[in-house]
Write an enzyme that holds these catalytic residues in place. Structure first.
Site, PDB file in Angstrom:
ATOM      1  N   GLU A 141     -25.587   6.759  40.269  1.00  0.00           N
ATOM      2  CA  GLU A 141     -25.960   5.254  39.574  1.00  0.00           C
ATOM      3  C   GLU A 141     -26.370   5.127  38.709  1.00  0.00           C
ATOM      4  O   GLU A 141     -28.042   4.419  38.026  1.00  0.00           O
ATOM      5  CB  GLU A 141     -27.369   4.732  40.678  1.00  0.00           C
ATOM      6  CG  GLU A 141     -26.832   4.252  42.182  1.00  0.00           C
ATOM      7  CD  GLU A 141     -26.666   3.449  42.594  1.00  0.00           C
ATOM      8  OE1 GLU A 141     -25.635   2.552  41.715  1.00  0.00           O
ATOM      9  OE2 GLU A 141     -25.723   3.059  43.567  1.00  0.00           O
ATOM     10  N   ASP A 266     -11.398  -3.639   6.151  1.00  0.00           N
ATOM     11  CA  ASP A 266     -12.922  -3.843   6.393  1.00  0.00           C
ATOM     12  C   ASP A 266     -13.855  -3.124   5.200  1.00  0.00           C
ATOM     13  O   ASP A 266     -14.106  -1.763   5.886  1.00  0.00           O
ATOM     14  CB  ASP A 266     -13.585  -4.362   7.766  1.00  0.00           C
ATOM     15  CG  ASP A 266     -15.302  -5.028   6.827  1.00  0.00           C
ATOM     16  OD1 ASP A 266     -14.996  -5.821   6.136  1.00  0.00           O
ATOM     17  OD2 ASP A 266     -15.664  -4.649   8.116  1.00  0.00           O
ATOM     18  N   ASP A 321     -11.139  -6.870   2.818  1.00  0.00           N
ATOM     19  CA  ASP A 321     -11.609  -8.195   2.661  1.00  0.00           C
ATOM     20  C   ASP A 321     -11.849  -8.778   1.089  1.00  0.00           C
ATOM     21  O   ASP A 321     -11.859  -7.884   0.191  1.00  0.00           O
ATOM     22  CB  ASP A 321     -13.360  -7.577   2.663  1.00  0.00           C
ATOM     23  CG  ASP A 321     -14.370  -8.414   3.187  1.00  0.00           C
ATOM     24  OD1 ASP A 321     -14.452  -9.817   2.359  1.00  0.00           O
ATOM     25  OD2 ASP A 321     -15.385  -8.577   3.670  1.00  0.00           O
ATOM     26  N   HIS A 399     -16.659  -4.873  13.145  1.00  0.00           N
ATOM     27  CA  HIS A 399     -15.478  -4.210  12.197  1.00  0.00           C
ATOM     28  C   HIS A 399     -14.394  -3.935  12.204  1.00  0.00           C
ATOM     29  O   HIS A 399     -13.628  -4.430  11.114  1.00  0.00           O
ATOM     30  CB  HIS A 399     -15.921  -2.548  11.307  1.00  0.00           C
ATOM     31  CG  HIS A 399     -17.819  -2.604  11.206  1.00  0.00           C
ATOM     32  ND1 HIS A 399     -18.629  -3.603  10.517  1.00  0.00           N
ATOM     33  CD2 HIS A 399     -18.781  -2.718  11.812  1.00  0.00           C
ATOM     34  CE1 HIS A 399     -20.120  -3.335  10.588  1.00  0.00           C
ATOM     35  NE2 HIS A 399     -20.009  -2.694  11.535  1.00  0.00           N
ATOM     36  N   ASP A 402     -12.450  -7.508  12.344  1.00  0.00           N
ATOM     37  CA  ASP A 402     -12.292  -7.697  11.052  1.00  0.00           C
ATOM     38  C   ASP A 402     -11.186  -7.057  10.009  1.00  0.00           C
ATOM     39  O   ASP A 402      -9.825  -7.939   9.256  1.00  0.00           O
ATOM     40  CB  ASP A 402     -13.787  -7.854   9.465  1.00  0.00           C
ATOM     41  CG  ASP A 402     -14.500  -9.122  10.156  1.00  0.00           C
ATOM     42  OD1 ASP A 402     -14.233  -9.944  10.998  1.00  0.00           O
ATOM     43  OD2 ASP A 402     -15.551  -8.335   9.881  1.00  0.00           O
TER      44      ASP A 402
END
Length: 428
Positions: A141, A266, A321, A399, A402
């Site tokens: 599990e 970015d 950017d 990130h 973008d």
């Protein structure tokens, strides 16, 4: 459990066909980590218990430890599962069973199976063996454990003094792809094999007719629940943004045909990483391929330019950017060709909708772009206190997303222009 001597049985009567190949992989010790995910009735835990019992009966130095996150569940799960394997193999007369504390011992060699709960990690750290080492380690599990850090801490305590190790992990995948166990199997390691199985490959008489009746009823009435519970599919919470992502190896043959290269960047330095993505855009089929990535914190401009040049030797244009004009200027001075993204009102929403809705498929190579694979598959809308999804896209853990948006800006701009032109033509 009976003490009478039993007749050994054929393994094919105990191991489901879906695990036959994996059984030979274990016999030849091709890997160290065996990660077995699947739905109900996949018999993954049965398979692991058989492999541990068989292995310990061949090696006097081999001991095993079986773990659950919560110790009180050990007896009704891994302990009973291993006792089933002993019984099924017809070797009950060769094993000693102890209930307090839980333990199994192979009488001819004296090696042991120990059971521990990770809710008391100190008890795992303090485990000592008189003879041999923990050759077999089992996380049952797995999704209940706290994360990879907890696993590493446990393994650092247990993987000592031996030569060959087999670490088994078994779990039913949680719904959300954002879950750490679902993200973990996206990262490839040469010493790790991942297996995903479900009940459909198990002989019908093993599970019983009623099991199949219940499964098929759920399939017909609640297909999403069926996929999650019986097929072990991470069906998501309903807030996944990118449902068009495929994570797979991009072949060398495919790479040789890529000719529409796009690059996005970015910026980041401290807590946020710099993210650079290299892509190929198949405009005709609306497919985007991500096959190159840089993802690092505290990466200065000089070093960033050097690393980018390795992935972009032909010095294709990079869209970055535009909020970082100094960084763009610095990279241009270092010989790269970087332009700032135009952005503008609504650019984030439009870009996200283009990537998630307009593209038929985003193919991400997990070895070349592990962080892009993680971010794109786990990116989900946030929920408010009432469980309703918020209308805005979260600005975190995105990130590489973008970077892709910036790199695809020219394609999105042309798409937007076509839509406007069609609208104008319709008004005439």
């Amino acid at each position: 459990m009976t003490s009478q001597k039993q007749t050994p049985v054929k393994l094919t009567s105990l191991i489901a066909p879906s695990f036959h190949e994996l059984h030979w992989d274990i016999l030849e010790h091709k890997h160290t980590h065996y990660k077995l995910a699947g739905g109900r009735g996949s018999t993954k835990s049965s398979f692991i218990s058989l492999e541990i019992i068989l292995g310990m009966m061949q090696d006097p130095e081999a001991n095993a430890i079986a773990m659950r996150k919560v110790g009180r569940f050990l007896e009704e799960s891994v302990f009973e599962q291993l006792r089933w394997a002993i019984e099924g193999l017809g070797v009950s007369d060769k094993w000693k069973v102890r209930f307090s504390p839980l333990g199994l011992s192979y009488l001819p060699f004296g090696n042991k199976i120990i059971f521990r709960g990770a809710d008391d990690p100190q008890k795992i750290k303090s485990v000592k063996l008189k003879k041999g080492y923990f050759k077999y380690i089992w996380f049952e599990e797995r999704s209940e454990f706290d994360g990879p850090e907890e696993e590493r801490t446990i393994l650092q305590s247990l993987m000592r003094g031996g030569t060959d190790y087999y670490v088994f992990y078994s779990w039913n995948p949680p719904k959300s792809i954002n879950s750490w166990v679902n993200q973990d199997i996206l990262l490839e390691r040469p010493d790790t094999i991942v297996s995903h199985t479900d009940y459909r490959s198990v002989p019908r008489d093993w599970l019983g007719e009623q099991f199949f009746i219940e499964a098929e009823h759920l399939r017909d009435t609640k297909p999403k629940a069926y996929e999650h519970e019986y097929l072990g599919v991470a069906t998501g919470t309903g807030g996944a943004v990118f449902e068009n992502v495929t994570v797979r190896t991009i072949t060398d043959e495919e790479l040789s045909r890529f000719d529409r290269i796009k690059n996005g960047l970015d910026f980041g330095y401290g807590a946020d990483p710099l993210a650079y993505i290299k892509m190929h855009y198949n405009k005709t089929r609306k497919r985007l391929f991500l096959f190159g990535e840089i993802y690092a914190v505290k990466l200065g401009n000089t070093k960033a330019a050097r690393e980018i040049r390795k992935l972009n030797p032909l010095n294709h244009y990079i869209t970055a950017d535009s909020e970082e004009p100094r960084a763009i200027a610095a990279l241009n001075e270092l010989g790269l060709r970087v332009i700032g993204a135009k952005k503008g009102p609504g650019s984030v929403d439009y870009g996200m909708e283009f990537l998630s809705d307009e593209l038929e498929e985003i193919v991400i190579d997990p070895k070349r772009c592990p962080n892009a694979a993680r971010e794109f598959t786990s990116y989900e809308l946030e929920q408010d206190k009432d469980g309703n999804f918020k209308g805005s896209y979260p600005d975190k853990n995105n990130h590489t997303i973008d970077a892709v948006r910036y790199g695809m800006e020219d394609a999105m701009t042309r798409r937007k222009a076509k839509i406007k032109n069609k609208a104008r033509a319709g008004l005439r």
